[in-house]
Design a protein around this motif. Structure first.
Motif, PDB file in Angstrom:
ATOM      1  N   TYR A 190      -8.257   9.667   0.513  1.00 60.24           N
ATOM      2  CA  TYR A 190      -8.684   9.615   1.394  1.00 60.24           C
ATOM      3  C   TYR A 190      -8.940  10.578   2.938  1.00 60.24           C
ATOM      4  O   TYR A 190      -9.402  10.653   3.224  1.00 60.24           O
ATOM      5  CB  TYR A 190      -7.028   8.444   2.192  1.00 60.24           C
ATOM      6  CG  TYR A 190      -7.240   7.976   3.547  1.00 60.24           C
ATOM      7  CD1 TYR A 190      -8.147   7.285   3.804  1.00 60.24           C
ATOM      8  CD2 TYR A 190      -6.720   8.493   4.564  1.00 60.24           C
ATOM      9  CE1 TYR A 190      -8.479   7.126   5.875  1.00 60.24           C
ATOM     10  CE2 TYR A 190      -7.127   8.805   5.907  1.00 60.24           C
ATOM     11  CZ  TYR A 190      -7.998   7.790   6.203  1.00 60.24           C
ATOM     12  OH  TYR A 190      -8.035   6.842   7.895  1.00 60.24           O
ATOM     13  N   VAL A 247       0.671  -1.166   0.283  1.00 59.06           N
ATOM     14  CA  VAL A 247       0.059  -0.029   0.143  1.00 59.06           C
ATOM     15  C   VAL A 247       1.170   1.305   0.031  1.00 59.06           C
ATOM     16  O   VAL A 247       1.357   1.592   0.634  1.00 59.06           O
ATOM     17  CB  VAL A 247      -0.882  -0.140   1.073  1.00 59.06           C
ATOM     18  CG1 VAL A 247      -2.082   1.447   1.152  1.00 59.06           C
ATOM     19  CG2 VAL A 247      -1.426  -1.313   1.214  1.00 59.06           C
ATOM     20  N   GLN A 266      -5.153   1.942  -1.984  1.00 61.36           N
ATOM     21  CA  GLN A 266      -6.214   1.317  -1.670  1.00 61.36           C
ATOM     22  C   GLN A 266      -6.842   2.455  -0.284  1.00 61.36           C
ATOM     23  O   GLN A 266      -6.037   3.333   0.227  1.00 61.36           O
ATOM     24  CB  GLN A 266      -6.202   0.755  -1.291  1.00 61.36           C
ATOM     25  CG  GLN A 266      -4.839  -0.519   0.069  1.00 61.36           C
ATOM     26  CD  GLN A 266      -5.446  -1.567   0.687  1.00 61.36           C
ATOM     27  OE1 GLN A 266      -5.166  -2.378   0.098  1.00 61.36           O
ATOM     28  NE2 GLN A 266      -5.468  -1.736   1.819  1.00 61.36           N
ATOM     29  N   LEU A 290      -7.940   2.887   3.186  1.00 60.63           N
ATOM     30  CA  LEU A 290      -7.258   3.361   4.438  1.00 60.63           C
ATOM     31  C   LEU A 290      -8.214   2.288   5.857  1.00 60.63           C
ATOM     32  O   LEU A 290      -9.229   2.749   5.651  1.00 60.63           O
ATOM     33  CB  LEU A 290      -6.829   3.901   5.059  1.00 60.63           C
ATOM     34  CG  LEU A 290      -5.416   5.006   4.307  1.00 60.63           C
ATOM     35  CD1 LEU A 290      -4.708   5.940   4.645  1.00 60.63           C
ATOM     36  CD2 LEU A 290      -4.393   3.647   3.533  1.00 60.63           C
ATOM     37  N   THR A 330      -3.630   0.036  11.428  1.00 60.42           N
ATOM     38  CA  THR A 330      -4.684  -1.179  10.764  1.00 60.42           C
ATOM     39  C   THR A 330      -4.037  -1.783   9.034  1.00 60.42           C
ATOM     40  O   THR A 330      -4.141  -2.945   9.329  1.00 60.42           O
ATOM     41  CB  THR A 330      -5.106  -0.485  10.853  1.00 60.42           C
ATOM     42  OG1 THR A 330      -5.703  -0.328  12.046  1.00 60.42           O
ATOM     43  CG2 THR A 330      -6.251  -1.497  10.151  1.00 60.42           C
ATOM     44  N   THR A 331      -4.129  -0.777   8.133  1.00 58.63           N
ATOM     45  CA  THR A 331      -3.893  -0.757   6.980  1.00 58.63           C
ATOM     46  C   THR A 331      -2.140  -1.735   6.516  1.00 58.63           C
ATOM     47  O   THR A 331      -2.332  -2.494   5.797  1.00 58.63           O
ATOM     48  CB  THR A 331      -3.652   0.080   6.199  1.00 58.63           C
ATOM     49  OG1 THR A 331      -5.322   0.969   6.328  1.00 58.63           O
ATOM     50  CG2 THR A 331      -3.742  -0.107   4.553  1.00 58.63           C
ATOM     51  N   GLY A 389      -5.085  -5.010   5.180  1.00 60.17           N
ATOM     52  CA  GLY A 389      -4.212  -5.702   3.274  1.00 60.17           C
ATOM     53  C   GLY A 389      -5.116  -7.509   3.139  1.00 60.17           C
ATOM     54  O   GLY A 389      -5.713  -8.399   4.372  1.00 60.17           O
ATOM     55  N   ASP A 399       4.838  -1.600   2.392  1.00 61.59           N
ATOM     56  CA  ASP A 399       3.869  -0.864   2.557  1.00 61.59           C
ATOM     57  C   ASP A 399       4.764   0.432   3.323  1.00 61.59           C
ATOM     58  O   ASP A 399       5.734   0.628   3.645  1.00 61.59           O
ATOM     59  CB  ASP A 399       2.479  -0.917   3.641  1.00 61.59           C
ATOM     60  CG  ASP A 399       2.188  -1.982   3.372  1.00 61.59           C
ATOM     61  OD1 ASP A 399       1.561  -2.146   2.541  1.00 61.59           O
ATOM     62  OD2 ASP A 399       1.541  -2.616   4.715  1.00 61.59           O
ATOM     63  N   ASP A 407      -5.512   4.256  11.643  1.00 58.99           N
ATOM     64  CA  ASP A 407      -5.876   3.493  10.355  1.00 58.99           C
ATOM     65  C   ASP A 407      -4.652   3.004   8.867  1.00 58.99           C
ATOM     66  O   ASP A 407      -4.557   2.288   8.534  1.00 58.99           O
ATOM     67  CB  ASP A 407      -6.131   4.844   9.625  1.00 58.99           C
ATOM     68  CG  ASP A 407      -8.263   4.321   9.749  1.00 58.99           C
ATOM     69  OD1 ASP A 407      -8.062   4.698  10.394  1.00 58.99           O
ATOM     70  OD2 ASP A 407      -8.440   5.077   8.827  1.00 58.99           O
ATOM     71  N   SER A 429      -4.126   7.264  -1.330  1.00 63.47           N
ATOM     72  CA  SER A 429      -3.765   6.361  -0.968  1.00 63.47           C
ATOM     73  C   SER A 429      -4.071   5.091  -2.575  1.00 63.47           C
ATOM     74  O   SER A 429      -5.050   5.608  -3.042  1.00 63.47           O
ATOM     75  CB  SER A 429      -4.361   5.419   0.706  1.00 63.47           C
ATOM     76  OG  SER A 429      -5.527   5.495  -0.081  1.00 63.47           O
TER      77      SER A 429
END
Length: 247
Positions: free
Chosen positions: A192, A9, A211, A213, A41-42, A217, A117, A38, A209
């Protein structure tokens, strides 16, 4: 360019001060804390690298971020330089406005292609102007569905970005001499965080981003196969246990 199958990411902020110690003060603390939550977590994983060299935001300005990441179970280390060799072994890399060479952009893309990431931030002035910075970063950002604007939002010191879209509970983010980060049209990029400024502009992209957030994944196809085998094994064991209980 990172392939969709295994790409990590990429998160891009238009300003390098967004995660600094200043960002953990009022009225920005709630927004900054939610944003970092966030990101963690991502990105997942447990081993993070903060790049502190050749930029305005030194390691001394990242103690609050380090404390929050540590509280979230991350091991945090720093480096004054970036290369693929340096980043290898880390689950995520955080960049704070450093100037990158062409070779470093290639290394960052290779790192993301390998599943790492990355959080990157613009607005540092290392390329002479906002237009120069956008021209340098946009060929790379386009691979991830993002585009940087060619104008800095300037003010005396830091300014308050009122969040119009972003993490749940976040109302404000700190902003210095940053520029916009928008979703590239007809791409998979995500706008985002969006925000407005008292003197303008209004509702403009601040953080983009590759993807959404705040969502862990998706496992790789190989990981899905292992999980399915595991579920099947667990189901078989349960069936055997039920037959024994009813025998």
């Amino acid at each position: 360019m990172a392939s969709a199958a295994n790409a990590g990411v990429l998160v891009a902020s238009g300003d390098e001060w967004t995660l600094s110690n200043y960002a953990y003060g009022a009225p920005y603390q709630a927004g900054t804390t939610a944003f970092v939550q966030d990101l963690a977590t991502t990105f997942g994983g447990s081993n993070y690298l903060l790049l502190t060299g050749n930029g305005n935001v030194s390691s001394g300005q990242l103690t609050s971020l380090t404390a929050q990441l540590t509280a979230l179970g991350k091991t945090v280390q720093t480096s004054a330089t970036f290369s693929l060799a340096t980043a290898s072994g880390y689950d995520a890399v955080f960049h704070f406005g450093q100037g990158f060479s062409g070779a470093q952009f290639a290394d960052l893309d290779a790192y993301l292609s390998g599943g790492g990431d990355a959080y990157v931030s613009l607005g540092s002035g290392w390329y002479g102007s906002a237009a120069g910075e956008a021209a340098t970063w946009n060929p790379f950002l386009a691979n991830y569905g993002l585009v940087a604007g060619s104008t800095w939002f300037t003010a005396a010191g830091f300014v308050d970005a009122t969040v119009t879209q972003g993490p749940a509970g976040a109302t404000n983010l700190i902003w210095g001499y940053g520029q916009s980060i928008e979703r590239l049209p007809n791409s998979n990029g995500v706008s985002y965080v969006r925000g407005s400024f008292a003197g303008g502009p209004q509702d403009i992209g601040l953080v983009g981003s590759s993807q959404r957030l705040g969502v862990a994944g998706v496992p790789e196809p190989g990981a899905w196969a292992l999980m399915i085998l595991g579920f099947g094994g667990a189901g078989a064991a349960l069936r055997r246990r039920n037959r024994m209980l009813t025998a």
